[in-house]
Motif scaffolding. Structure first.
Motif, PDB file in Angstrom:
ATOM      1  N   PRO A  72       0.826  -1.205   0.000  1.00 38.66           N
ATOM      2  CA  PRO A  72       0.000   0.000   0.000  1.00 38.66           C
ATOM      3  C   PRO A  72       0.864   1.262   0.000  1.00 38.66           C
ATOM      4  CG  PRO A  72       0.058  -0.963   2.184  1.00 38.66           C
ATOM      5  CD  PRO A  72       0.785  -1.906   1.274  1.00 38.66           C
ATOM      6  N   THR A  73       0.323   2.300  -0.572  1.00 33.01           N
ATOM      7  CA  THR A  73       1.019   3.586  -0.562  1.00 33.01           C
ATOM      8  C   THR A  73       0.663   4.340   0.708  1.00 33.01           C
ATOM      9  OG1 THR A  73      -0.803   4.730  -1.644  1.00 33.01           O
ATOM     10  CG2 THR A  73       0.863   3.703  -3.092  1.00 33.01           C
ATOM     11  N   PRO A  74       1.471   5.347   1.073  1.00 34.38           N
ATOM     12  CA  PRO A  74       1.109   6.165   2.243  1.00 34.38           C
ATOM     13  C   PRO A  74      -0.285   6.784   2.091  1.00 34.38           C
ATOM     14  CG  PRO A  74       3.378   6.607   1.614  1.00 34.38           C
ATOM     15  CD  PRO A  74       2.791   5.700   0.554  1.00 34.38           C
ATOM     16  N   PRO A 108       3.289   8.853  16.169  1.00 38.38           N
ATOM     17  CA  PRO A 108       4.198   9.594  15.289  1.00 38.38           C
ATOM     18  C   PRO A 108       4.677   8.761  14.092  1.00 38.38           C
ATOM     19  CG  PRO A 108       4.765  10.007  17.578  1.00 38.38           C
ATOM     20  CD  PRO A 108       3.735   8.914  17.572  1.00 38.38           C
ATOM     21  N   LEU A 109       4.808   7.449  14.290  1.00 36.77           N
ATOM     22  CA  LEU A 109       5.223   6.596  13.174  1.00 36.77           C
ATOM     23  C   LEU A 109       4.124   6.549  12.111  1.00 36.77           C
ATOM     24  CD1 LEU A 109       7.216   4.737  11.785  1.00 36.77           C
ATOM     25  CD2 LEU A 109       6.288   2.824  13.129  1.00 36.77           C
ATOM     26  N   SER A 128       2.703  10.561   5.715  1.00 37.44           N
ATOM     27  CA  SER A 128       3.267  11.721   5.015  1.00 37.44           C
ATOM     28  C   SER A 128       4.342  11.311   4.016  1.00 37.44           C
ATOM     29  CB  SER A 128       3.842  12.719   6.019  1.00 37.44           C
ATOM     30  OG  SER A 128       5.019  12.184   6.617  1.00 37.44           O
ATOM     31  N   GLY A 129       4.733  10.032   4.036  1.00 36.74           N
ATOM     32  CA  GLY A 129       5.777   9.552   3.132  1.00 36.74           C
ATOM     33  C   GLY A 129       7.163   9.910   3.605  1.00 36.74           C
ATOM     34  N   ASP A 130       7.272  10.329   4.851  1.00 35.53           N
ATOM     35  CA  ASP A 130       8.534  10.779   5.434  1.00 35.53           C
ATOM     36  C   ASP A 130       9.452   9.626   5.843  1.00 35.53           C
ATOM     37  OD1 ASP A 130      10.306  12.714   6.469  1.00 35.53           O
ATOM     38  OD2 ASP A 130       9.455  12.469   8.480  1.00 35.53           O
ATOM     39  N   VAL A 131       8.875   8.429   5.985  1.00 36.83           N
ATOM     40  CA  VAL A 131       9.663   7.279   6.435  1.00 36.83           C
ATOM     41  C   VAL A 131       9.290   6.057   5.604  1.00 36.83           C
ATOM     42  CG1 VAL A 131       8.040   6.552   8.226  1.00 36.83           C
ATOM     43  CG2 VAL A 131      10.449   6.019   8.500  1.00 36.83           C
TER      44      VAL A 131
END
Length: 185
Positions: free
Chosen positions: A4-6, A32-33, A39-42
């Protein structure tokens, strides 16, 4: 297996009405994770994504709504029909209660309990010829098709049935039997 995508994770979470914190608790990860993944940040580990997807899938399966539970079309009575006709309909369909509608609008209900109670104080022939409006009780509570099973169960604790209404029209009915049928699935 397609990962799956964010965006798809966030879309599914929002569709299920979950906050990031609620999803995090169900997936056994931190809020937070979840925020960083959405957000696609990780780039999370596969096991983390699996936990999140499993939590979302479990939540989706457990979200049973009025539309899933209801029986349609609704068998109803007019307030001007005879009690004799009401009894025939109850016998034919095996119902112990029936909503009373006037021009499609719920105005009351009639139940076996009301009929038995009336028989204790009136002549049976007179009851048989009486109009439904003379013996009807309050209308069943009404809910929207998207109402959750918890709300419906609570309403059924104090009522014979729950009507499902959409755009001012009765589209279904739910009884305790509809809820109990879930145990056989």
């Amino acid at each position: 297996m397609e990962l799956p995508t964010p965006e798809s994770i966030k879309k599914k979470r929002v569709k299920l009405g979950l906050t990031q914190s609620e999803l995090a608790a169900r997936a056994h990860v931190s809020q937070p994770l979840i925020a960083r993944i959405e957000s696609g940040d990780v780039d999370p580990r596969l096991s983390t994504v699996k936990s999140i997807i499993t939590a979302l899938d479990d939540m989706e399966k457990s979200r049973i709504t009025a539309k899933d539970l209801m029986t349609a079309p609704v068998i109803s009575l007019s307030p001007d029909e005879s009690v004799d006709q009401a009894v025939k309909i109850m016998e034919k369909y095996g119902f112990s209660q029936v909503p009373v509608l006037e021009n499609g609008v719920p105005i009351g209900s009639i139940s076996e309990s009301a009929l038995v109670q009336a028989m204790g104080s009136r002549d049976i022939q007179r009851i048989s010829n009486a109009r439904v409006r003379e013996l009807m009780e309050d209308s069943f509570p009404a809910v929207a098709p998207g109402t959750d099973m918890g709300t419906i169960s609570a309403l059924l604790e104090a009522n014979h049935a729950v009507l499902v209404m959409e755009m001012g029209k009765v589209v279904g009915v739910i009884t305790k039997y509809n809820i109990m049928r879930l145990l056989n699935k």
